[in-house]
Design a protein around this motif. Structure first.
Motif, mmCIF file in Angstrom:
data_model
loop_
_atom_site.group_PDB
_atom_site.id
_atom_site.type_symbol
_atom_site.label_atom_id
_atom_site.label_comp_id
_atom_site.label_asym_id
_atom_site.label_seq_id
_atom_site.Cartn_x
_atom_site.Cartn_y
_atom_site.Cartn_z
ATOM 1 N N ALA A 102 0.844 -1.204 0.000
ATOM 2 C CA ALA A 102 0.000 0.000 0.000
ATOM 3 C C ALA A 102 0.879 1.255 0.000
ATOM 4 C CB ALA A 102 -0.914 -0.004 1.219
ATOM 5 N N LYS B 276 -7.113 -5.133 7.866
ATOM 6 C CA LYS B 276 -7.331 -4.343 6.656
ATOM 7 C C LYS B 276 -7.502 -2.860 7.021
ATOM 8 C CE LYS B 276 -10.758 -4.617 3.312
ATOM 9 N NZ LYS B 276 -11.980 -5.328 2.952
ATOM 10 N N GLN B 277 -8.304 -2.643 8.053
ATOM 11 C CA GLN B 277 -8.529 -1.273 8.537
ATOM 12 C C GLN B 277 -7.215 -0.635 8.983
ATOM 13 O OE1 GLN B 277 -11.577 -0.367 7.447
ATOM 14 N NE2 GLN B 277 -11.127 1.229 8.933
ATOM 15 N N LYS C 105 -5.000 0.688 6.229
ATOM 16 C CA LYS C 105 -5.545 1.929 5.678
ATOM 17 C C LYS C 105 -5.282 3.108 6.627
ATOM 18 C CE LYS C 105 -10.116 3.625 4.306
ATOM 19 N NZ LYS C 105 -10.544 4.172 5.597
#
Ligand code: OOG
Ligand code: NI
Length: 488
Positions: A26, A187-188, A191
């Motif tokens: 990411a 996942k959170q 981010k």
């Protein structure tokens, strides 16, 4: 039924290695969209690495044996600079969620950069091979600044910022409570954590304050004048840095003049690095009246690196001695005007550093994995040169005489492979910092090195990188002897 399945799905745990891997991907895509040249550099490095692996089967084989082959394409490090002890403390907790721990202490003050640093990274071989992502993390040392008025202003600005999102902090707390995160939380987390490293082109400070901070030191402005610790570079790992450097020139990406670290060798040691100059970016400074005024800041750049074998304390002190000797002989900081001369001096000096793995191993200059070569015949008891009794004994306590090990290696029963250097080099890091700060006013800060303060801020001790390499080597020896034992 359906409900049950959902409950089970959302209860699945996300392992720290997987979070680190996802986060690094990411981060890489965020940086590619922020700094498109970084994407070009990745393409160039991938091309050169493929070529090296096609042309040099021995390098490919070595990387297969060490388990690095799959990680090469995902290999990168980043760098950030923090402003306060509290930021460093939370950053340590954030990286722990991803299985990254502080390794090593780097004091950059003697080289004229008012920071001290550590590298957050995975620490065992398997985790490293799964995702070698690491972040060179520096903490600004305002204690080295003697302008008391400016220092106070800087402290006040830093006290007003929150570089972590509220959700990131609560997920960190959840992780610490439970020891893990669920798939959804993982996942959170990726981010939310990413937000901390994002570039902001609007600053919370006025252009005037920015300029005063810059005059004190470019680095102070880069830390204090921004909302957060934007990632300032991401560095892919190449298997041939000289070729990538040539390729950069051809693509119109001018690299800095000097490749930091040891000279080109047959058996790479430690780390060689080069960067391309930071880009000038447009920034909007916030004036006290609330309106914005345009200006520029240079902070973000690209870097490439080639990694080689990790050195033992004996090897490292020889490296430091030869590097210092070369720099003293040159007399000034290496730069584009004296690059040719510097490389010549460096190459001559490093003739004193053995350049084949066998000698590096036998003289105890570098760390290696020991591996049982499965298809080689195990020495029989009629083998008069080998003292199999002593080998029997060594199975239990991993002690094996140098002589027995040498015989096993020579008979092709055991092979040794280089343990790659996972860390950084302070002199090189200072060179990277400086090439991107238009700042050569201060050549060194006199303040004491302050590892205690750093660790107090961090909340833990940093790992000793040499002990980690010694552990990796010892673990491989243990496994190797175990295998030999059961193949008798
Ligand atoms: C860090 C410079 C050090 C390296 O690869 O040695 C570094 C920085 O500029 O913040 O990244
Ligand atoms: Ni770097």
């Amino acid at each position: 039924m359906n409900n049950n399945k959902n409950v089970m799905e959302s209860d699945k745990l996300k392992d720290s290695n997987a979070i680190r891997h996802e986060f690094s991907m990411a981060m890489s895509s965020m940086y590619q969209s922020e700094v498109p040249l970084y994407g070009d550099l990745l393409d160039l490095v991938a091309e050169v690495n493929t070529e090296v692996l096609t042309q040099h089967s021995e390098i490919k084989e070595q990387l297969e044996h060490t388990g690095e082959i799959d990680r090469i394409s995902m290999e990168r490090h980043g760098a950030i600079r923090l402003g306060t002890a509290a930021e460093l403390h939370m950053m340590r907790r954030l990286f722990a969620v991803m299985g990254m721990y502080p390794v090593g202490y780097y004091d950059l003050a003697p080289a004229g950069v008012p920071v001290h640093s550590t590298a957050f990274r995975a620490i065992d071989t398997q985790a490293l091979n799964q995702s070698p992502f690491r972040v060179f993390t520096s903490l600004l040392r305002l204690d080295l600044i003697d302008d008391e008025v400016l220092k106070k202003e800087a402290v006040a600005v830093l006290a007003n910022r929150q570089i972590f999102t509220a959700n990131a902090i609560s997920l960190i707390e959840r992780f610490e409570e439970k020891g893990n995160l669920t798939l959804e939380e993982g996942k959170q987390f990726v981010k939310e954590a990413l937000e901390t490293f994002r570039w902001h082109d609007k600053t919370p400070v006025s252009k005037k304050l920015y300029q005063r901070l810059s005059e004190q030191h470019g680095l102070i402005a880069d830390v204090v004048a921004f909302k957060g610790p934007h990632i300032n570079h991401l560095t892919p790992r190449t298997l041939d840095i000289d070729t990538v450097q040539q390729g950069m020139l051809a693509k119109g990406i001018p690299p800095k003049a000097i490749i930091e670290g040891p000279p080109k060798r047959d058996c790479p040691i430690l780390l060689r690095q080069t960067s391309f100059k930071a880009l000038e970016e447009t920034v909007s400074f916030k004036n006290p009246e609330g309106d914005y005024e345009q200006g520029h800041h240079t902070a973000r750049f690209g870097e490439i690196e080639q990694r080689g074998v990790a050195l033992t304390p004996k090897g490292r002190s020889l490296y430091d001695q030869l590097l210092n000797q070369s720099r003293e002989q040159l007399g000034v900081t290496p730069n584009e005007d004296n690059a040719v001369e510097y490389y010549q001096i460096l190459e001559n000096a490093f003739e004193a550093f053995p350049d084949d793995y066998r000698t590096l191993h036998d003289e105890g200059l570098a760390y290696f994995y020991y591996q049982a070569v499965n298809d080689s015949p195990y020495p029989s008891s009629s083998d008069s040169e080998l003292n199999l009794d002593s080998l029997e004994e060594s199975y239990s306590d991993d002690s094996i005489s140098k002589q027995t090990m040498t015989q096993l290696i020579e008979k092709g029963v055991v092979r040794f492979e280089p343990i790659v250097y996972e860390d950084f080099l302070p002199v090189s890091a200072a060179g990277i910092f400086q090439s991107n700060l238009h700042d050569d006013k201060q050549s060194s800060y006199k303040g004491n090195s302050n590892q205690n303060e750093f660790e107090k801020a961090l909340g833990v001790h940093v790992y000793d990188e040499l002990a980690l390499y010694a552990d990796q080597q010892a673990e491989s020896l243990h496994k190797c002897l175990f295998r030999l034992k059961y193949s008798i």
